[in-house]
Design a protein around this motif. Structure first.
Motif, PDB file in Angstrom:
ATOM      1  N   VAL A  59     -44.122   4.597 -54.839  1.00 32.38           N
ATOM      2  CA  VAL A  59     -43.924   5.332 -53.586  1.00 32.38           C
ATOM      3  C   VAL A  59     -42.447   5.238 -53.215  1.00 32.38           C
ATOM      4  O   VAL A  59     -41.767   4.275 -53.581  1.00 32.38           O
ATOM      5  N   PRO A  60     -41.908   6.242 -52.492  1.00 33.90           N
ATOM      6  CA  PRO A  60     -40.488   6.177 -52.112  1.00 33.90           C
ATOM      7  C   PRO A  60     -40.259   5.147 -51.012  1.00 33.90           C
ATOM      8  O   PRO A  60     -40.964   5.127 -50.013  1.00 33.90           O
ATOM      9  N   LYS A  61     -39.273   4.297 -51.210  1.00 31.17           N
ATOM     10  CA  LYS A  61     -38.901   3.320 -50.185  1.00 31.17           C
ATOM     11  C   LYS A  61     -37.387   3.260 -50.083  1.00 31.17           C
ATOM     12  O   LYS A  61     -36.682   3.302 -51.088  1.00 31.17           O
ATOM     13  N   GLN A  62     -36.927   3.156 -48.844  1.00 28.90           N
ATOM     14  CA  GLN A  62     -35.498   3.003 -48.606  1.00 28.90           C
ATOM     15  C   GLN A  62     -35.126   1.530 -48.701  1.00 28.90           C
ATOM     16  O   GLN A  62     -35.985   0.646 -48.761  1.00 28.90           O
ATOM     17  N   PHE A  63     -33.819   1.288 -48.696  1.00 23.57           N
ATOM     18  CA  PHE A  63     -33.315  -0.070 -48.899  1.00 23.57           C
ATOM     19  C   PHE A  63     -33.915  -1.065 -47.913  1.00 23.57           C
ATOM     20  O   PHE A  63     -34.390  -2.139 -48.297  1.00 23.57           O
ATOM     21  N   GLY A  64     -33.920  -0.706 -46.616  1.00 28.15           N
ATOM     22  CA  GLY A  64     -34.429  -1.623 -45.600  1.00 28.15           C
ATOM     23  C   GLY A  64     -35.892  -1.976 -45.786  1.00 28.15           C
ATOM     24  O   GLY A  64     -36.328  -3.075 -45.426  1.00 28.15           O
ATOM     25  N   GLU A  65     -36.668  -1.053 -46.363  1.00 26.61           N
ATOM     26  CA  GLU A  65     -38.089  -1.309 -46.598  1.00 26.61           C
ATOM     27  C   GLU A  65     -38.308  -2.190 -47.826  1.00 26.61           C
ATOM     28  O   GLU A  65     -39.093  -3.140 -47.791  1.00 26.61           O
ATOM     29  N   ILE A  66     -37.609  -1.867 -48.891  1.00 27.62           N
ATOM     30  CA  ILE A  66     -37.863  -2.523 -50.169  1.00 27.62           C
ATOM     31  C   ILE A  66     -37.360  -3.970 -50.209  1.00 27.62           C
ATOM     32  O   ILE A  66     -37.783  -4.758 -51.046  1.00 27.62           O
ATOM     33  N   ILE A  67     -36.469  -4.329 -49.273  1.00 28.14           N
ATOM     34  CA  ILE A  67     -36.007  -5.722 -49.230  1.00 28.14           C
ATOM     35  C   ILE A  67     -36.786  -6.562 -48.224  1.00 28.14           C
ATOM     36  O   ILE A  67     -36.548  -7.767 -48.102  1.00 28.14           O
ATOM     37  N   THR A  68     -37.740  -5.923 -47.494  1.00 27.41           N
ATOM     38  CA  THR A  68     -38.494  -6.668 -46.479  1.00 27.41           C
ATOM     39  C   THR A  68     -40.006  -6.558 -46.648  1.00 27.41           C
ATOM     40  O   THR A  68     -40.745  -7.225 -45.917  1.00 27.41           O
ATOM     41  N   ASP A  69     -40.495  -5.726 -47.577  1.00 28.69           N
ATOM     42  CA  ASP A  69     -41.947  -5.623 -47.728  1.00 28.69           C
ATOM     43  C   ASP A  69     -42.503  -6.891 -48.373  1.00 28.69           C
ATOM     44  O   ASP A  69     -41.749  -7.801 -48.756  1.00 28.69           O
ATOM     45  N   ALA A  70     -43.830  -6.960 -48.498  1.00 28.87           N
ATOM     46  CA  ALA A  70     -44.470  -8.166 -49.034  1.00 28.87           C
ATOM     47  C   ALA A  70     -44.010  -8.456 -50.457  1.00 28.87           C
ATOM     48  O   ALA A  70     -43.931  -9.630 -50.868  1.00 28.87           O
ATOM     49  N   GLY A 116     -25.412   5.687 -56.507  1.00 25.55           N
ATOM     50  CA  GLY A 116     -24.474   5.890 -55.411  1.00 25.55           C
ATOM     51  C   GLY A 116     -24.927   6.995 -54.470  1.00 25.55           C
ATOM     52  O   GLY A 116     -26.115   7.288 -54.357  1.00 25.55           O
ATOM     53  N   GLY A 117     -23.978   7.628 -53.805  1.00 21.61           N
ATOM     54  CA  GLY A 117     -24.301   8.724 -52.897  1.00 21.61           C
ATOM     55  C   GLY A 117     -25.080   8.271 -51.678  1.00 21.61           C
ATOM     56  O   GLY A 117     -24.551   7.576 -50.808  1.00 21.61           O
ATOM     57  N   MET A 118     -26.368   8.656 -51.617  1.00 22.43           N
ATOM     58  CA  MET A 118     -27.220   8.325 -50.475  1.00 22.43           C
ATOM     59  C   MET A 118     -27.883   6.952 -50.590  1.00 22.43           C
ATOM     60  O   MET A 118     -28.588   6.531 -49.684  1.00 22.43           O
ATOM     61  N   SER A 119     -27.672   6.250 -51.704  1.00 20.85           N
ATOM     62  CA  SER A 119     -28.487   5.077 -52.008  1.00 20.85           C
ATOM     63  C   SER A 119     -27.881   3.700 -51.744  1.00 20.85           C
ATOM     64  O   SER A 119     -28.634   2.738 -51.606  1.00 20.85           O
ATOM     65  N   PRO A 120     -26.567   3.517 -51.736  1.00 19.91           N
ATOM     66  CA  PRO A 120     -26.033   2.158 -51.662  1.00 19.91           C
ATOM     67  C   PRO A 120     -26.542   1.347 -50.473  1.00 19.91           C
ATOM     68  O   PRO A 120     -26.634   1.844 -49.349  1.00 19.91           O
ATOM     69  N   GLY A 121     -26.862   0.097 -50.754  1.00 19.03           N
ATOM     70  CA  GLY A 121     -27.295  -0.831 -49.720  1.00 19.03           C
ATOM     71  C   GLY A 121     -26.900  -2.245 -50.091  1.00 19.03           C
ATOM     72  O   GLY A 121     -26.955  -2.612 -51.277  1.00 19.03           O
ATOM     73  N   LEU A 122     -26.497  -3.030 -49.112  1.00 15.54           N
ATOM     74  CA  LEU A 122     -26.137  -4.425 -49.358  1.00 15.54           C
ATOM     75  C   LEU A 122     -26.612  -5.283 -48.192  1.00 15.54           C
ATOM     76  O   LEU A 122     -26.380  -4.955 -47.024  1.00 15.54           O
ATOM     77  N   ASN A 158     -29.516 -12.322 -43.672  1.00 21.98           N
ATOM     78  CA  ASN A 158     -30.205 -11.681 -42.537  1.00 21.98           C
ATOM     79  C   ASN A 158     -29.455 -10.498 -41.925  1.00 21.98           C
ATOM     80  O   ASN A 158     -29.796 -10.051 -40.824  1.00 21.98           O
ATOM     81  N   LYS A 159     -28.458  -9.983 -42.612  1.00 14.46           N
ATOM     82  CA  LYS A 159     -27.724  -8.841 -42.085  1.00 14.46           C
ATOM     83  C   LYS A 159     -27.588  -7.758 -43.150  1.00 14.46           C
ATOM     84  O   LYS A 159     -27.171  -8.040 -44.280  1.00 14.46           O
ATOM     85  N   VAL A 160     -27.954  -6.518 -42.799  1.00 17.16           N
ATOM     86  CA  VAL A 160     -27.738  -5.373 -43.673  1.00 17.16           C
ATOM     87  C   VAL A 160     -26.331  -4.843 -43.392  1.00 17.16           C
ATOM     88  O   VAL A 160     -26.061  -4.329 -42.309  1.00 17.16           O
ATOM     89  N   TYR A 161     -25.445  -4.980 -44.365  1.00 19.04           N
ATOM     90  CA  TYR A 161     -24.070  -4.540 -44.185  1.00 19.04           C
ATOM     91  C   TYR A 161     -23.898  -3.059 -44.502  1.00 19.04           C
ATOM     92  O   TYR A 161     -23.049  -2.388 -43.917  1.00 19.04           O
ATOM     93  N   VAL A 162     -24.680  -2.568 -45.468  1.00 15.78           N
ATOM     94  CA  VAL A 162     -24.621  -1.155 -45.837  1.00 15.78           C
ATOM     95  C   VAL A 162     -26.044  -0.661 -46.068  1.00 15.78           C
ATOM     96  O   VAL A 162     -26.818  -1.292 -46.773  1.00 15.78           O
ATOM     97  N   GLU A 163     -26.387   0.464 -45.445  1.00 19.03           N
ATOM     98  CA  GLU A 163     -27.662   1.106 -45.742  1.00 19.03           C
ATOM     99  C   GLU A 163     -27.529   2.601 -45.536  1.00 19.03           C
ATOM    100  O   GLU A 163     -27.050   3.059 -44.508  1.00 19.03           O
ATOM    101  N   ASN A 164     -27.970   3.370 -46.553  1.00 15.85           N
ATOM    102  CA  ASN A 164     -27.979   4.818 -46.441  1.00 15.85           C
ATOM    103  C   ASN A 164     -29.405   5.339 -46.385  1.00 15.85           C
ATOM    104  O   ASN A 164     -30.355   4.559 -46.349  1.00 15.85           O
ATOM    105  N   LEU A 165     -29.575   6.638 -46.411  1.00 14.67           N
ATOM    106  CA  LEU A 165     -30.862   7.242 -46.070  1.00 14.67           C
ATOM    107  C   LEU A 165     -31.765   7.546 -47.254  1.00 14.67           C
ATOM    108  O   LEU A 165     -32.933   7.868 -47.058  1.00 14.67           O
ATOM    109  N   GLY A 166     -31.270   7.477 -48.471  1.00  9.13           N
ATOM    110  CA  GLY A 166     -32.078   7.903 -49.610  1.00  9.13           C
ATOM    111  C   GLY A 166     -32.996   6.831 -50.150  1.00  9.13           C
ATOM    112  O   GLY A 166     -32.687   5.638 -50.088  1.00  9.13           O
ATOM    113  N   PRO A 167     -34.155   7.218 -50.705  1.00  5.85           N
ATOM    114  CA  PRO A 167     -35.035   6.252 -51.382  1.00  5.85           C
ATOM    115  C   PRO A 167     -34.362   5.767 -52.660  1.00  5.85           C
ATOM    116  O   PRO A 167     -33.518   6.462 -53.234  1.00  5.85           O
TER     117      PRO A 167
END
Length: 308
Positions: A101-112, A279-285, A289-298
């Motif tokens: 399923v599509p998940k963005q960075f914030g979801e995939i680093i915090t799900d179960a 890259g593009g819409m995907s980078p996340g770091l 406990n802090k998200v420094y970079v998050e974009n909108l793409g799955p």
């Protein structure tokens, strides 16, 4: 004669003071470098920092960087992908389920599925590309279980081996590694710009848009001493960023400058391997406990780091 003697003594005092002052400056500089040189600390595990495009530490730097030692006994690793079920789950026939399923960075680093032995990750970076069916495109292996896509044998991947911490090794290559222990935690990527210590400007290979248009970068490098550098460059991610000639988006011909600077300034050795993540819409770091970079793409996968 008395006046000349006074002048000579005054000059001698000034010269001695200058030499002493210079020695103090050198001593302070060495002490400062030593304090900021993780590669000289045998107990170093992981650190977050920001740098400019010369790889110099800068609190308002555009480059969000994580450096770590894969062999640190204080760290552990895992790969997560977007799944509709628990990772490593099997079906009635005992086969691993792979219902993406599509998940963005914030979801995939915090799900179960981002948990390891009941712990949440201390750090994470986006990795593989995702296809129209929400499946990872490259080689992705999580704790020995594969979640790969159609390009697993054609695109570059980054991984950290299994085994005891002292045995762990960071690798970069195309397809599965020769020794099975190396195929433990792997994430796909694309755009290899360092191979066995040789740098290559991959602007033409990326194409005009990826080279000069979609300049949000997410990349990984391995040094000659075995350390790993994660870097995300995103001028839109943080309003605190001060854009300047040496603190703006990275073009492929600048990858060498920033990574060499980071490696040198932190005593990590020289850069041996390097490649891009999506890259593009995907980078996340994420770090501490802090998200420094998050974009909108799955995204197709993330590489997670845990602190024991």
């Amino acid at each position: 004669m008395f006046t000349k003697k006074l002048i000579f003594l005054s000059l001698l005092t000034i010269t001695t003071t200058l030499i002493s002052g210079s020695q103090d400056v050198i001593a302070n500089s060495v002490a400062k470098q030593s304090a900021n040189c993780p590669g000289k600390n045998p107990k170093f595990s992981i650190e977050f920092l920001q740098t400019n495009n010369h790889g110099e530490r800068y609190s308002k730097g555009i480059n969000h960087v994580i450096i770590f030692n894969p062999q640190s006994p204080q760290l552990d690793f895992k790969v997560n992908v977007g799944l509709a079920h628990r990772i490593y789950a099997k079906d009635a026939r005992g086969r691993f389920r792979r219902e993406y399923v599509p998940k963005q960075f914030g979801e995939i680093i915090t799900d179960a599925n981002s948990q390891l032995n009941g712990k949440s990750p201390i750090a994470a970076i986006n990795a593989d590309y995702i296809d129209p069916k929400n499946q990872p495109q490259g080689l992705n292996i999580s704790r020995g279980v594969e979640y790969s896509g159609a390009f697993k044998n054609r695109r570059s991947s980054f991984g950290i081996s299994g085994g005891n911490p002292q045995q762990r090794k960071a690798t970069m290559g195309t397809g599965s590694r020769g020794a099975n222990i190396l195929n433990y935690n792997m994430v796909g990527g694309n755009g290899r710009f360092y191979n066995q210590g040789r740098f290559k400007d991959i602007c033409k290979a990326l194409g005009e848009f990826a080279c000069k248009g979609a300049t949000n970068r997410s990349l990984v490098a391995i040094t000659s001493k075995g350390y790993v550098i994660f870097l995300v460059n995103d001028v839109k991610a943080n309003s605190n960023i001060q854009v300047s000639a040496n603190n703006k988006e990275l073009l492929p011909n600048q990858f060498d400058d920033v990574l060499t600077g980071i490696a040198k300034n932190n005593c990590l050795g020289t850069i041996k391997e390097g490649m891009l993540f999506d890259g593009g819409m995907s980078p996340g770091l994420f770090y501490n406990n802090k998200v420094y970079v998050e974009n909108l793409g799955p995204i197709g996968s993330v590489f997670l780091i845990y602190q024991k």
